[in-house]
Design a protein around this motif. Structure first.
Motif, PDB file in Angstrom:
ATOM      1  N   HIS A  49       0.814  -1.219   0.000  1.00 37.92           N
ATOM      2  CA  HIS A  49       0.000   0.000   0.000  1.00 37.92           C
ATOM      3  C   HIS A  49       0.845   1.265   0.000  1.00 37.92           C
ATOM      4  O   HIS A  49       0.336   2.359   0.242  1.00 37.92           O
ATOM      5  N   LEU A  50       2.126   1.142  -0.279  1.00 39.54           N
ATOM      6  CA  LEU A  50       2.999   2.301  -0.379  1.00 39.54           C
ATOM      7  C   LEU A  50       3.729   2.263  -1.713  1.00 39.54           C
ATOM      8  O   LEU A  50       4.044   1.193  -2.224  1.00 39.54           O
ATOM      9  N   ALA A  51       4.012   3.424  -2.277  1.00 43.72           N
ATOM     10  CA  ALA A  51       4.781   3.470  -3.513  1.00 43.72           C
ATOM     11  C   ALA A  51       6.189   2.955  -3.273  1.00 43.72           C
ATOM     12  O   ALA A  51       6.785   2.304  -4.127  1.00 43.72           O
ATOM     13  N   SER A  52       6.724   3.216  -2.088  1.00 42.50           N
ATOM     14  CA  SER A  52       8.055   2.733  -1.705  1.00 42.50           C
ATOM     15  C   SER A  52       8.080   2.543  -0.197  1.00 42.50           C
ATOM     16  O   SER A  52       7.516   3.361   0.547  1.00 42.50           O
ATOM     17  N   PRO A  53       8.731   1.483   0.305  1.00 40.94           N
ATOM     18  CA  PRO A  53       8.851   1.317   1.763  1.00 40.94           C
ATOM     19  C   PRO A  53       9.504   2.504   2.449  1.00 40.94           C
ATOM     20  O   PRO A  53       9.271   2.745   3.631  1.00 40.94           O
ATOM     21  N   LEU A  54      10.323   3.264   1.721  1.00 40.96           N
ATOM     22  CA  LEU A  54      11.005   4.417   2.323  1.00 40.96           C
ATOM     23  C   LEU A  54      10.018   5.461   2.839  1.00 40.96           C
ATOM     24  O   LEU A  54      10.357   6.253   3.719  1.00 40.96           O
ATOM     25  N   GLU A  55       8.804   5.467   2.273  1.00 41.76           N
ATOM     26  CA  GLU A  55       7.802   6.442   2.723  1.00 41.76           C
ATOM     27  C   GLU A  55       7.465   6.252   4.200  1.00 41.76           C
ATOM     28  O   GLU A  55       7.029   7.191   4.869  1.00 41.76           O
ATOM     29  N   LEU A  56       7.671   5.048   4.689  1.00 38.74           N
ATOM     30  CA  LEU A  56       7.363   4.767   6.093  1.00 38.74           C
ATOM     31  C   LEU A  56       8.175   5.659   7.026  1.00 38.74           C
ATOM     32  O   LEU A  56       7.693   6.069   8.088  1.00 38.74           O
ATOM     33  N   LEU A  57       9.406   5.982   6.645  1.00 39.45           N
ATOM     34  CA  LEU A  57      10.278   6.804   7.491  1.00 39.45           C
ATOM     35  C   LEU A  57       9.915   8.279   7.459  1.00 39.45           C
ATOM     36  O   LEU A  57      10.505   9.070   8.188  1.00 39.45           O
ATOM     37  N   GLU A  58       8.941   8.646   6.626  1.00 43.12           N
ATOM     38  CA  GLU A  58       8.541  10.047   6.513  1.00 43.12           C
ATOM     39  C   GLU A  58       7.170  10.317   7.133  1.00 43.12           C
ATOM     40  O   GLU A  58       6.733  11.458   7.205  1.00 43.12           O
ATOM     41  N   MET A  59       6.503   9.282   7.604  1.00 45.81           N
ATOM     42  CA  MET A  59       5.150   9.448   8.132  1.00 45.81           C
ATOM     43  C   MET A  59       5.167   9.903   9.583  1.00 45.81           C
ATOM     44  O   MET A  59       6.077   9.554  10.342  1.00 45.81           O
ATOM     45  N   ASN A  60       4.145  10.651   9.945  1.00 49.53           N
ATOM     46  CA  ASN A  60       4.070  11.105  11.339  1.00 49.53           C
ATOM     47  C   ASN A  60       3.525   9.987  12.230  1.00 49.53           C
ATOM     48  O   ASN A  60       3.000   8.981  11.753  1.00 49.53           O
ATOM     49  N   SER A  61       3.638  10.209  13.541  1.00 54.87           N
ATOM     50  CA  SER A  61       3.277   9.161  14.496  1.00 54.87           C
ATOM     51  C   SER A  61       1.809   8.771  14.401  1.00 54.87           C
ATOM     52  O   SER A  61       1.463   7.592  14.540  1.00 54.87           O
ATOM     53  N   ALA A  62       0.945   9.753  14.163  1.00 50.33           N
ATOM     54  CA  ALA A  62      -0.483   9.452  14.096  1.00 50.33           C
ATOM     55  C   ALA A  62      -0.787   8.513  12.924  1.00 50.33           C
ATOM     56  O   ALA A  62      -1.562   7.557  13.052  1.00 50.33           O
ATOM     57  N   THR A  63      -0.157   8.771  11.776  1.00 51.86           N
ATOM     58  CA  THR A  63      -0.367   7.923  10.607  1.00 51.86           C
ATOM     59  C   THR A  63       0.183   6.530  10.844  1.00 51.86           C
ATOM     60  O   THR A  63      -0.443   5.523  10.498  1.00 51.86           O
ATOM     61  N   LEU A  64       1.360   6.461  11.470  1.00 54.27           N
ATOM     62  CA  LEU A  64       1.970   5.154  11.749  1.00 54.27           C
ATOM     63  C   LEU A  64       1.098   4.336  12.692  1.00 54.27           C
ATOM     64  O   LEU A  64       0.920   3.133  12.503  1.00 54.27           O
ATOM     65  N   ARG A  65       0.538   4.995  13.695  1.00 55.80           N
ATOM     66  CA  ARG A  65      -0.338   4.281  14.637  1.00 55.80           C
ATOM     67  C   ARG A  65      -1.614   3.823  13.944  1.00 55.80           C
ATOM     68  O   ARG A  65      -2.124   2.729  14.210  1.00 55.80           O
ATOM     69  N   ALA A  66      -2.126   4.667  13.035  1.00 56.25           N
ATOM     70  CA  ALA A  66      -3.333   4.292  12.293  1.00 56.25           C
ATOM     71  C   ALA A  66      -3.083   3.081  11.402  1.00 56.25           C
ATOM     72  O   ALA A  66      -3.995   2.306  11.108  1.00 56.25           O
ATOM     73  N   MET A  67      -1.828   2.896  11.000  1.00 53.26           N
ATOM     74  CA  MET A  67      -1.461   1.735  10.194  1.00 53.26           C
ATOM     75  C   MET A  67      -1.319   0.480  11.040  1.00 53.26           C
ATOM     76  O   MET A  67      -1.097  -0.614  10.518  1.00 53.26           O
ATOM     77  N   GLY A  68      -1.416   0.624  12.357  1.00 54.04           N
ATOM     78  CA  GLY A  68      -1.322  -0.533  13.232  1.00 54.04           C
ATOM     79  C   GLY A  68       0.078  -0.862  13.694  1.00 54.04           C
ATOM     80  O   GLY A  68       0.303  -1.924  14.270  1.00 54.04           O
ATOM     81  N   LEU A  69       1.044   0.045  13.458  1.00 60.33           N
ATOM     82  CA  LEU A  69       2.412  -0.217  13.901  1.00 60.33           C
ATOM     83  C   LEU A  69       2.502  -0.064  15.418  1.00 60.33           C
ATOM     84  O   LEU A  69       1.848   0.790  16.018  1.00 60.33           O
ATOM     85  N   GLU A  70       3.352  -0.895  16.028  1.00 60.81           N
ATOM     86  CA  GLU A  70       3.486  -0.882  17.479  1.00 60.81           C
ATOM     87  C   GLU A  70       4.273   0.337  17.951  1.00 60.81           C
ATOM     88  O   GLU A  70       5.011   0.966  17.181  1.00 60.81           O
ATOM     89  N   ALA A  71       4.121   0.644  19.237  1.00 58.34           N
ATOM     90  CA  ALA A  71       4.738   1.837  19.803  1.00 58.34           C
ATOM     91  C   ALA A  71       6.248   1.836  19.633  1.00 58.34           C
ATOM     92  O   ALA A  71       6.868   2.867  19.347  1.00 58.34           O
ATOM     93  N   ARG A  72       6.861   0.659  19.793  1.00 61.30           N
ATOM     94  CA  ARG A  72       8.314   0.570  19.666  1.00 61.30           C
ATOM     95  C   ARG A  72       8.761   0.923  18.252  1.00 61.30           C
ATOM     96  O   ARG A  72       9.765   1.629  18.056  1.00 61.30           O
ATOM     97  N   THR A  73       8.017   0.470  17.257  1.00 65.30           N
ATOM     98  CA  THR A  73       8.348   0.791  15.864  1.00 65.30           C
ATOM     99  C   THR A  73       8.225   2.286  15.621  1.00 65.30           C
ATOM    100  O   THR A  73       9.104   2.899  15.010  1.00 65.30           O
ATOM    101  N   CYS A  74       7.151   2.867  16.112  1.00 63.93           N
ATOM    102  CA  CYS A  74       6.932   4.310  15.940  1.00 63.93           C
ATOM    103  C   CYS A  74       8.031   5.117  16.624  1.00 63.93           C
ATOM    104  O   CYS A  74       8.488   6.148  16.109  1.00 63.93           O
ATOM    105  N   GLU A  75       8.481   4.639  17.764  1.00 66.25           N
ATOM    106  CA  GLU A  75       9.539   5.340  18.513  1.00 66.25           C
ATOM    107  C   GLU A  75      10.840   5.388  17.707  1.00 66.25           C
ATOM    108  O   GLU A  75      11.504   6.436  17.645  1.00 66.25           O
TER     109      GLU A  75
END
Length: 411
Positions: A49-75
């Motif tokens: 669901h991303l054009a590139s996995p690198l986009e993950l490193l540019e997302m804010n915490s709220a978006t990352l949490r909405a994606m279901g990522l765990e707190a440790r990953t977001c940190e």
């Protein structure tokens, strides 16, 4: 001691972070590959669901949490975004990058032109490959050769002879550098004057097994060493089943020379089938226990091989009847809510960390009394071949064992 101290000083200097590392695409891929709490299924869903996995490193915490990522990953992602070189995971990435540079180890991210298309198409392709040797060999058409660590003299001769013959016909032989068949296949290709690729379950700067010290150096000089594990990573039992998917993923087909019914080579063969590759097996004497795994594969539909022509015939048909392998589709970014719905939450239950859902299901279906494979197929809903693959993985992890009447749980 002075020389050792000087080397450590140079490594520490090389590992000293500056802002440039946070602007490096290579370092960003390393960071992605070291994100905690990111299992195969979650990565697969995110990448779909991303054009590139690198986009993950540019997302804010709220978006990352909405994606279901765990707190440790977001940190950890927040630390990367904040250029916090003191954060443990970020510091580890900086150190790995410096260590690779100091040792001449290549870093091959998933979006590199040299990253092999066949491997990029599997659902759990490594985000980063570490290489030692000629990385352009990854673009060659490859055949995996695997088999028993306790192979017979005949099995070793077959491995070497087939490796040489396949190399002469333009295929690159790929194997896992284990004792027995793997080592014989690598040596057979090299002795015939051709390169070979070793996919290993350690860092590419670690020699394992020690008996293959000289062979390892030959492969690094004349072929290629490949691993998804960073330099310095020692051998662990869990690494080798994971290594097997890369061998099969790189290859157009996998040849099993000798294997007992419990051999790890059967994992490679079954992974090859799952990935749409051809599986070949050399038959042996009915009195040779190392031939029973090959006979089992042949009964299940693997191509019986007596000569290299048998392999060429199947691969010729394969190339004319199947579409070329293409990289995984890179789709446009999807809203966070849709991504969150696609990413499954962590499975509940007290099970060992690091297991995939299929192995967890098998482990939870097992008790401490033996259960037959028929019972386990019914309990898990898995086909017999997938069940046996999971049981082999769990057995190699020391979590289950075979027993009269089936399998039982050990932990």
């Amino acid at each position: 001691m002075k020389i050792k101290g000087w080397i450590m000083t140079q490594l520490l200097k090389a590992a000293t972070p500056d802002n440039a590392v946070f602007d490096s695409t290579e370092a960003a891929w390393l960071m992605l590959s070291h994100l905690p709490r990111m299992g195969v299924r979650r990565w697969h869903a995110v990448r779909e669901h991303l054009a590139s996995p690198l986009e993950l490193l540019e997302m804010n915490s709220a978006t990352l949490r909405a994606m279901g990522l765990e707190a440790r990953t977001c940190e950890v992602i927040a630390a990367w975004q904040g250029r916090d070189a003191g954060h443990p995971e970020v510091a580890e990435v900086v150190t790995i990058r410096a260590r690779c540079a100091a040792a001449g180890i290549g870093i091959l991210p998933w979006d590199s032109p040299l990253y092999p298309e066949a491997l990029s198409a599997i659902h759990d392709a490594p985000l980063v490959l570490y290489t030692r040797g000629d990385a352009t060999l990854l673009q060659r058409s490859q055949i995996g050769i695997v088999g028993s660590r306790s192979a017979s003299r005949t099995g070793l001769e077959h491995a070497a002879q087939f490796a040489a013959a396949l190399s002469e016909r333009g295929y690159l032989v790929t194997s896992g550098l284990a004792l027995g068949v793997d080592g014989a296949a690598h040596a057979g290709a090299l002795d015939a004057g051709f390169p070979t690729i070793a996919v290993i379950g350690t860092g590419v700067d670690v020699v394992y097994p020690r008996q293959h010290q000289a062979l390892t150096e030959r492969i690094a000089d004349e072929g290629l060493m490949v691993s998804e594990l960073p330099p310095g990573t020692p051998a662990r039992a869990a690494h080798f089943p994971q290594r097997n998917r890369i061998i099969s993923g790189l290859s157009r087909g996998v040849l099993v020379v000798e294997a007992s019914p419990r051999s790890g080579s059967l994992i490679t063969a079954r992974l090859a089938l799952e990935q749409g590759r051809e599986v070949f097996a050399i038959p042996g004497s009915i009195h040779n226990p190392q031939a029973r795994g090959c006979h089992q594969l042949i009964r299940q539909g693997a191509t019986l091989v007596e000569t290299v022509a048998d392999i060429e015939e199947e691969l010729s048909a394969w190339s004319t009847t199947r579409p070329a392998v293409k990289p995984a589709v890179r789709r446009k970014p999807t809203p966070a809510k849709e991504v969150a719905a696609a990413v499954e939450p962590p499975l509940a239950g007290l099970v060992p960390a690091g297991l995939e859902a299929r192995e967890i299901a098998v482990l939870e279906a097992l008790g401490y009394d033996p259960a037959s494979t028929d019972v386990l197929c019914t309990a898990t809903g898995l086909p017999a071949d997938e069940l046996m693959q999971s049981l082999l993985l769990l057995e190699m992890e020391g979590l289950v064992d075979s027993a009269p009447g089936g399998y039982q749980r050990l932990a």
